[in-house]
Motif scaffolding. Structure first.
Motif, short mmCIF file in Angstrom:
data_model
loop_
_atom_site.label_atom_id
_atom_site.label_comp_id
_atom_site.label_asym_id
_atom_site.label_seq_id
_atom_site.Cartn_x
_atom_site.Cartn_y
_atom_site.Cartn_z
N PRO A 132 0.80 -1.23 0.00
CA PRO A 132 0.00 0.00 0.00
C PRO A 132 0.83 1.28 0.00
O PRO A 132 0.42 2.28 -0.58
CB PRO A 132 -0.85 -0.11 1.26
CG PRO A 132 -0.18 -1.12 2.12
CD PRO A 132 0.56 -2.04 1.19
N ASP A 133 2.00 1.26 0.62
CA ASP A 133 2.85 2.46 0.59
C ASP A 133 3.36 2.74 -0.82
O ASP A 133 3.47 3.90 -1.22
CB ASP A 133 4.03 2.29 1.55
CG ASP A 133 3.59 2.23 3.01
OD1 ASP A 133 2.56 2.84 3.35
OD2 ASP A 133 4.29 1.57 3.80
N THR A 158 1.85 1.59 -3.75
CA THR A 158 0.75 1.92 -4.66
C THR A 158 0.29 3.36 -4.46
O THR A 158 -0.15 4.00 -5.41
CB THR A 158 -0.45 0.96 -4.52
OG1 THR A 158 -0.93 1.00 -3.19
CG2 THR A 158 -0.09 -0.45 -4.92
N ALA A 159 0.43 3.86 -3.24
CA ALA A 159 0.03 5.25 -2.95
C ALA A 159 0.91 6.25 -3.69
O ALA A 159 0.48 7.39 -3.93
CB ALA A 159 0.08 5.51 -1.45
N GLN A 160 2.10 5.86 -4.08
CA GLN A 160 3.01 6.78 -4.77
C GLN A 160 2.61 7.04 -6.21
O GLN A 160 3.02 8.03 -6.80
CB GLN A 160 4.43 6.21 -4.74
CG GLN A 160 5.02 6.13 -3.37
CD GLN A 160 6.38 5.45 -3.38
OE1 GLN A 160 7.02 5.31 -4.42
NE2 GLN A 160 6.82 5.02 -2.22
N GLY A 215 -2.98 4.83 -5.81
CA GLY A 215 -3.90 5.03 -4.69
C GLY A 215 -3.49 4.20 -3.49
O GLY A 215 -2.68 3.29 -3.59
N ARG A 216 -4.07 4.54 -2.37
CA ARG A 216 -3.78 3.78 -1.15
C ARG A 216 -4.93 2.82 -0.90
O ARG A 216 -6.05 3.05 -1.34
CB ARG A 216 -3.58 4.71 0.03
CG ARG A 216 -4.82 5.46 0.46
CD ARG A 216 -4.52 6.39 1.63
NE ARG A 216 -5.74 6.90 2.20
CZ ARG A 216 -6.44 6.30 3.15
NH1 ARG A 216 -6.02 5.17 3.67
NH2 ARG A 216 -7.55 6.82 3.62
N TRP A 217 -4.63 1.73 -0.22
CA TRP A 217 -5.68 0.76 0.07
C TRP A 217 -5.60 0.32 1.51
O TRP A 217 -4.58 0.44 2.17
CB TRP A 217 -5.66 -0.40 -0.90
CG TRP A 217 -4.33 -1.05 -1.17
CD1 TRP A 217 -3.47 -0.72 -2.17
CD2 TRP A 217 -3.73 -2.12 -0.46
NE1 TRP A 217 -2.37 -1.53 -2.12
CE2 TRP A 217 -2.50 -2.41 -1.08
CE3 TRP A 217 -4.11 -2.89 0.64
CZ2 TRP A 217 -1.65 -3.40 -0.64
CZ3 TRP A 217 -3.26 -3.90 1.08
CH2 TRP A 217 -2.05 -4.13 0.43
N GLN A 248 -8.45 3.90 -2.35
CA GLN A 248 -8.73 5.31 -2.57
C GLN A 248 -7.82 5.83 -3.67
O GLN A 248 -6.59 5.75 -3.57
CB GLN A 248 -8.50 6.13 -1.30
CG GLN A 248 -8.88 7.57 -1.48
CD GLN A 248 -8.69 8.41 -0.23
OE1 GLN A 248 -7.80 8.14 0.57
NE2 GLN A 248 -9.54 9.41 -0.07
N LEU A 296 -5.84 8.37 -5.35
CA LEU A 296 -5.25 9.60 -4.84
C LEU A 296 -5.01 10.67 -5.90
O LEU A 296 -4.67 11.80 -5.57
CB LEU A 296 -3.93 9.28 -4.13
CG LEU A 296 -4.07 8.38 -2.91
CD1 LEU A 296 -2.71 8.05 -2.33
CD2 LEU A 296 -4.96 9.03 -1.87
N TRP A 320 -13.30 6.32 -3.54
CA TRP A 320 -12.98 4.98 -3.03
C TRP A 320 -13.61 3.94 -3.93
O TRP A 320 -14.68 4.15 -4.49
CB TRP A 320 -13.53 4.80 -1.62
CG TRP A 320 -12.74 5.53 -0.58
CD1 TRP A 320 -12.92 6.83 -0.17
CD2 TRP A 320 -11.66 5.02 0.18
NE1 TRP A 320 -12.01 7.15 0.79
CE2 TRP A 320 -11.22 6.05 1.04
CE3 TRP A 320 -11.00 3.78 0.22
CZ2 TRP A 320 -10.15 5.89 1.92
CZ3 TRP A 320 -9.95 3.62 1.11
CH2 TRP A 320 -9.53 4.67 1.95
#
Length: 174
Positions: free
Chosen positions: A39-40, A42-44, A47-49, A62, A64, A71
């Motif tokens: 998740p860290d 994918t957030a870059q 999105g974050r999950w 989500q 981002l 969501w």
């Protein structure tokens, strides 16, 4: 600078099509895999999950880099580390069937990102989005500057519309 679209649309059945995009990475597949499963990471780029991902389970994602930070519910249909991840995404607009395939090659890793579709016409708007997100992934992994979505849409819309038309006009492979 306007990025060149790379995605292709192919007919896979009577009412089924695939949007396929390719990218390459200098690292082995095991090093690229966390970009889709951590998740860290994918957030870059996407999105974050939340929740623990397990095959057959769901996570909440989500987005981002979308207006309103929406969501989605994501079911993990297949997960074979570090080769295959198939996700069924549901949001307020419907469902998406996505497949991420990684394979080791002499120069690193080849990514095939596949969006399974029933209507090829949807790629005129979906295709530029996936081009943007995959280029965002490349930038996140390399430390380069993030792309700007305005460079992808609407400028790539005609390219993907032509891809969709050609796929719809192609013979049914069945």
């Amino acid at each position: 600078m306007q990025p060149e679209p790379t995605g292709r649309v192919i007919r896979t059945g009577t009412e089924s099509y695939d949007l396929i995009l390719h990218r390459g990475f200098p690292e082995p597949a095991a090093a690229v895999w966390p970009s889709f499963t951590n998740p860290d990471q994918t957030a870059q780029w996407f999105g974050r999950w939340e929740r623990s991902p397990v095959r057959g389970g769901t996570v909440d994602l989500q987005l981002l880099f979308e207006e309103g930070l929406p969501w989605s519910r994501v079911r993990i249909a297949e997960c074979v580390s570090p080769e295959l991840l198939r996700l069924l995404v549901e949001d307020e607009y419907g469902g998406w069937d996505l497949e991420i395939r990684l394979r080791n090659e002499p120069a690193g890793t080849a990514l095939d990102f596949i969006h399974h579709l029933e209507d090829p016409q949807a790629v005129s708007s979906i295709g530029p989005g996936w081009e943007y997100y995959l280029d965002h992934l490349m930038a996140a992994r390399s430390g380069g500057p993030a792309p700007d979505f305005k460079d992808y849409f609407p400028s790539q819309e005609a390219y993907f519309a032509a891809q969709a038309e050609a796929a719809a006009d192609s013979p049914d492979p069945a």
